[in-house]
Scaffold this motif. Structure first.
Motif, mmCIF file in Angstrom:
data_model
loop_
_atom_site.group_PDB
_atom_site.id
_atom_site.type_symbol
_atom_site.label_atom_id
_atom_site.label_comp_id
_atom_site.label_asym_id
_atom_site.label_seq_id
_atom_site.Cartn_x
_atom_site.Cartn_y
_atom_site.Cartn_z
ATOM 1 N N LEU A 1 -8.407 -16.794 -0.935
ATOM 2 C CA LEU A 1 -8.754 -15.409 -0.618
ATOM 3 C C LEU A 1 -7.700 -14.770 0.287
ATOM 4 N N ASP A 2 -7.180 -15.513 1.232
ATOM 5 C CA ASP A 2 -6.146 -14.994 2.131
ATOM 6 C C ASP A 2 -4.884 -14.621 1.355
ATOM 7 N N ILE A 3 -4.480 -15.494 0.443
ATOM 8 C CA ILE A 3 -3.288 -15.212 -0.364
ATOM 9 C C ILE A 3 -3.530 -13.998 -1.264
ATOM 10 N N GLY B 1 -2.566 -8.316 -2.416
ATOM 11 C CA GLY B 1 -3.123 -6.999 -2.654
ATOM 12 C C GLY B 1 -2.686 -5.971 -1.629
ATOM 13 N N MET B 2 -2.684 -6.347 -0.362
ATOM 14 C CA MET B 2 -2.258 -5.414 0.688
ATOM 15 C C MET B 2 -0.760 -5.105 0.571
ATOM 16 N N ASN B 3 0.050 -6.116 0.254
ATOM 17 C CA ASN B 3 1.490 -5.869 0.077
ATOM 18 C C ASN B 3 1.732 -4.944 -1.107
ATOM 19 N N SER C 1 3.282 -1.180 -0.719
ATOM 20 C CA SER C 1 4.567 -0.916 -1.384
ATOM 21 C C SER C 1 4.491 0.360 -2.218
ATOM 22 N N LEU C 2 3.287 0.797 -2.590
ATOM 23 C CA LEU C 2 3.133 2.032 -3.359
ATOM 24 C C LEU C 2 3.375 3.263 -2.491
ATOM 25 N N PHE C 3 3.093 3.178 -1.216
ATOM 26 C CA PHE C 3 3.221 4.353 -0.356
ATOM 27 C C PHE C 3 4.454 4.236 0.447
#
Length: 93
Positions: A78-80, A85-87, A91-93
């Motif tokens: 889950l951490d990975i 997901g957060m990266n 990276s989109l913004f």
């Protein structure tokens, strides 16, 4: 035919109070007699302990270790996933 069972609900304290009433000693217990009564009760409770066998301990320890490894692996996955997901989102913004 129905059987009735008589249960003694009186505690050791109430028995002491009853015996104190009979002898006329109300509240005259000394500190040391109370401490002695405490350790007598502790000794009686230790006699009621049912210790697990070696096989039971091995089985329970194995179960705890296996469940701990599974939980650790689940948290790592889950951490990975959340890190990825957060990266991706940042990276989109």
């Amino acid at each position: 035919m129905e059987e009735t069972k008589v249960v003694d609900n009186s505690s050791a304290t109430s028995k002491k109070e009853t015996s104190a009433k009979k002898t006329g000693k109300k509240g005259n217990d000394t500190f040391f007699s109370k401490v002695g009564d405490f350790f007598t009760g502790v000794k009686a409770e230790f006699g009621k302990i049912i210790w697990p066998t070696r096989d039971d301990i091995v089985k329970q320890t194995t179960a705890v270790v296996v469940v701990s490894i599974i939980c650790c692996a689940l948290i790592a996955v889950l951490d990975i996933a959340f890190e990825y997901g957060m990266n991706f989102i940042t990276s989109l913004f």
